[in-house]
Design an enzyme around this catalytic site. Structure first.
Site, short mmCIF file in Angstrom:
data_model
loop_
_atom_site.label_atom_id
_atom_site.label_comp_id
_atom_site.label_asym_id
_atom_site.label_seq_id
_atom_site.Cartn_x
_atom_site.Cartn_y
_atom_site.Cartn_z
N LYS A 129 0.84 -1.20 0.00
CA LYS A 129 0.00 0.00 0.00
C LYS A 129 0.88 1.25 0.00
O LYS A 129 2.07 1.18 0.30
CB LYS A 129 -0.91 -0.02 1.23
CG LYS A 129 -0.17 -0.01 2.56
CD LYS A 129 -1.13 -0.28 3.73
CE LYS A 129 -0.35 -0.32 5.05
NZ LYS A 129 -1.22 -0.72 6.18
N MET A 137 11.10 24.48 2.47
CA MET A 137 10.31 23.60 1.61
C MET A 137 11.19 22.80 0.64
O MET A 137 10.93 21.62 0.38
CB MET A 137 9.28 24.41 0.82
CG MET A 137 8.27 23.53 0.10
SD MET A 137 7.07 24.45 -0.88
CE MET A 137 6.09 25.24 0.38
N TYR A 166 15.19 30.31 7.73
CA TYR A 166 13.99 31.00 8.25
C TYR A 166 13.97 31.04 9.78
O TYR A 166 14.28 30.07 10.44
CB TYR A 166 12.73 30.27 7.81
CG TYR A 166 12.38 30.42 6.35
CD1 TYR A 166 12.24 31.67 5.76
CD2 TYR A 166 12.18 29.28 5.57
CE1 TYR A 166 11.90 31.78 4.41
CE2 TYR A 166 11.83 29.38 4.24
CZ TYR A 166 11.69 30.64 3.66
OH TYR A 166 11.36 30.75 2.35
N ARG A 202 -10.76 -0.47 14.43
CA ARG A 202 -10.65 0.44 13.29
C ARG A 202 -11.65 -0.03 12.24
O ARG A 202 -12.67 0.60 12.04
CB ARG A 202 -9.21 0.46 12.77
CG ARG A 202 -8.98 1.40 11.60
CD ARG A 202 -7.53 1.50 11.18
NE ARG A 202 -6.97 0.23 10.71
CZ ARG A 202 -5.74 0.10 10.20
NH1 ARG A 202 -4.96 1.15 10.10
NH2 ARG A 202 -5.30 -1.08 9.80
C1 LIG Z 1 -0.41 -1.71 6.83
C2 LIG Z 1 -0.97 -3.02 7.27
C3 LIG Z 1 -0.13 -4.14 7.45
C4 LIG Z 1 1.38 -4.05 7.38
O1 LIG Z 1 1.87 -3.52 8.59
P1 LIG Z 1 3.44 -3.43 8.92
O2 LIG Z 1 3.48 -3.09 10.36
O3 LIG Z 1 4.00 -2.35 8.07
O4 LIG Z 1 4.02 -4.76 8.62
C5 LIG Z 1 -0.73 -5.35 7.74
N1 LIG Z 1 -2.07 -5.46 7.87
C6 LIG Z 1 -2.89 -4.39 7.74
C7 LIG Z 1 -4.35 -4.57 7.92
C8 LIG Z 1 -2.38 -3.14 7.46
O5 LIG Z 1 -3.20 -2.09 7.35
#
Ligand SMILES: *Cc1c(COP(=O)(O)O)cnc(C)c1O
Length: 408
Positions: free
Chosen positions: A41, A338, A289, A139
């Protein structure tokens, strides 16, 4: 010609695909006989989704996982045919794309099941779905009390196939007794859901739970598949877990990946730039800055063309962040802007325009890791990596020389 960066600005990130393959092999070995799902992802945590997905599959990952349907589409557009799990329930609007592109949806609501069923019917195909149960992360996922009815609905839908039950750990990266007890409780709740389904003849073909930290710290959570993101990118989720990884019996069976001087997980990404300007400033001068920091003594100050729009947080300098120039850690000489930083190279530094600057990675005897950044910034490596901006070109490299023996 011969420059290591592809753009016009000498700022780039190197992504070592040999390290991805190595890490995937190692995680697969850790989990075996469980499968490895490579979590790609967020553009593979900023590394580049397509190249990383291919390298992870070459290293032994059987599955890929994405957060967004669009990310799954990108994999399919690139010709990657491996199973792709979408980690949250797609919206009704997205479900047709999920089915058309052969992605595996997660479902955890009656509406999600109905949408998946309708899309499968419209396309005229059977769709495997993974049902997610909430075991304490709170979640996404069905409440434990609802899981049976969700799975029953999947089972009753003629074109849906109940392929897996899964959940997600909330504190697997924490090692205190209270957190470990919470994780053990999540494992028990998942086992209870599985048992309740099995009692109804709805035994899930596959059950998965562990993220990187869970896979490393809780062997009992490896189940049928581990879902690894941060560890695939060569970062141990928290330093406290490193000893667990090196001591894991699964990795010491034939010594193939446990050579003494070898890192177990290899860092994948290096962030680099080049000095664009050098000047010598008197004690008391206050670059950048806000004029926040006064030089204590006369010093060589280098400007480097990377800034907070590229993923170096504005507070990096004030927090104590450094960069490598000439193999040495040099502090910032003021606020990150930036597009540029100014670096205090010290009184007698010999620094020239064009010298390489390493923000993450190795230089000579020096090194700065993603964990070093996370420690300075009070965050985790996942955030450091995903903050690296889209205008930093990713350069794919393959430093495969040293993993020859693993290619058997
Ligand atoms: C992002 C995610 C993972 C991977 O997590 P890591 O700690 O980066 O290995 C696994 N499962 C779900 C549901 C996630 O959202």
């Amino acid at each position: 010609m011969g420059e290591p960066y592809p753009g016009l600005r000498p700022t780039w990130a190197e992504v070592d695909l040999a390290a991805v393959r190595h890490n995937a092999r190692l995680l697969r070995k850790l989990a075996a006989p469980a499968a490895l799902c490579a979590v790609v992802k967020a553009d593979a945590y900023g590394h580049g989704i397509v190249a990383v997905a291919r390298a992870a599959l070459e290293g032994g990952a059987a599955w890929l996982a994405v957060a967004l349907v669009e990310e799954g589409v990108e994999l399919r557009d690139a010709g990657i045919g491996a199973p792709v799990l979408v980690l949250s329930e797609p919206t009704e609007r997205a479900m047709a794309t999920v089915v058309e592109r052969g992605l595996t949806p997660t479902v955890y609501s009656a509406g999600g099941v109905a949408a998946a069923s309708a899309a499968a019917t419209a396309v005229g195909t059977v769709v495997a779905v993974h049902v997610k149960v909430d075991t304490g992360m709170h979640r996404v996922g069905a409440d434990a009390a609802e899981v049976v009815s969700i799975v029953r609905a999947v089972d009753a839908a003629p074109r849906l196939h109940f392929a897996a039950l899964w959940s997600h750990l909330a504190v697997a990266d924490e090692t205190d007794a209270e957190a470990r007890a919470f994780t053990d409780g999540q494992l028990r709740l998942l086992a209870d859901s599985r048992a309740a389904l099995a009692a109804l003849g709805l035994d899930p073909p596959m059950v998965h739970l562990a993220n990187s930290a869970g896979a490393i710290a809780f062997p009992g959570a490896r189940l049928d598949m581990i879902r690894c993101g941060i560890s695939l990118y060569g970062v141990v989720p928290t330093p406290a877990l490193a000893p667990l990884l090196s001591a894991d019996p699964a990795l010491s069976v034939d010594g193939a990946v446990t050579g003494e001087e070898r890192e177990l997980l290899r860092p994948v990404l290096s962030l680099k730039s080049k000095v664009s300007l050098v000047r010598s400033l008197d004690a008391g001068e206050r670059p950048s800055y806000g004029r926040r920091i006064a030089l204590e003594k006369r010093s060589v100050v280098a400007t480097v063309p990377i800034g907070y729009a590229d993923g170096v947080p504005r507070r990096y300098g004030a927090a104590g962040g450094t960069v490598l120039i000439g193999g040495r850690r040099c502090p910032l000489a003021g606020t990150v802007t930036m597009d540029q930083i100014v670096v205090d190279c010290g009184a007698d530094a010999e620094v020239s325009v064009g010298d390489e600057v390493v923000l993450i990675g190795r230089q000579g005897r020096g090194s700065l890791t993603v964990q070093d950044w996370a420690d300075v910034l009070g965050t985790i490596g996942n955030e450091v990596l995903t903050e690296i901006g889209s205008r930093v070109p990713r350069v794919l490299v393959d430093n495969g020389g040293s993993d020859e023996e693993e290619k058997r």
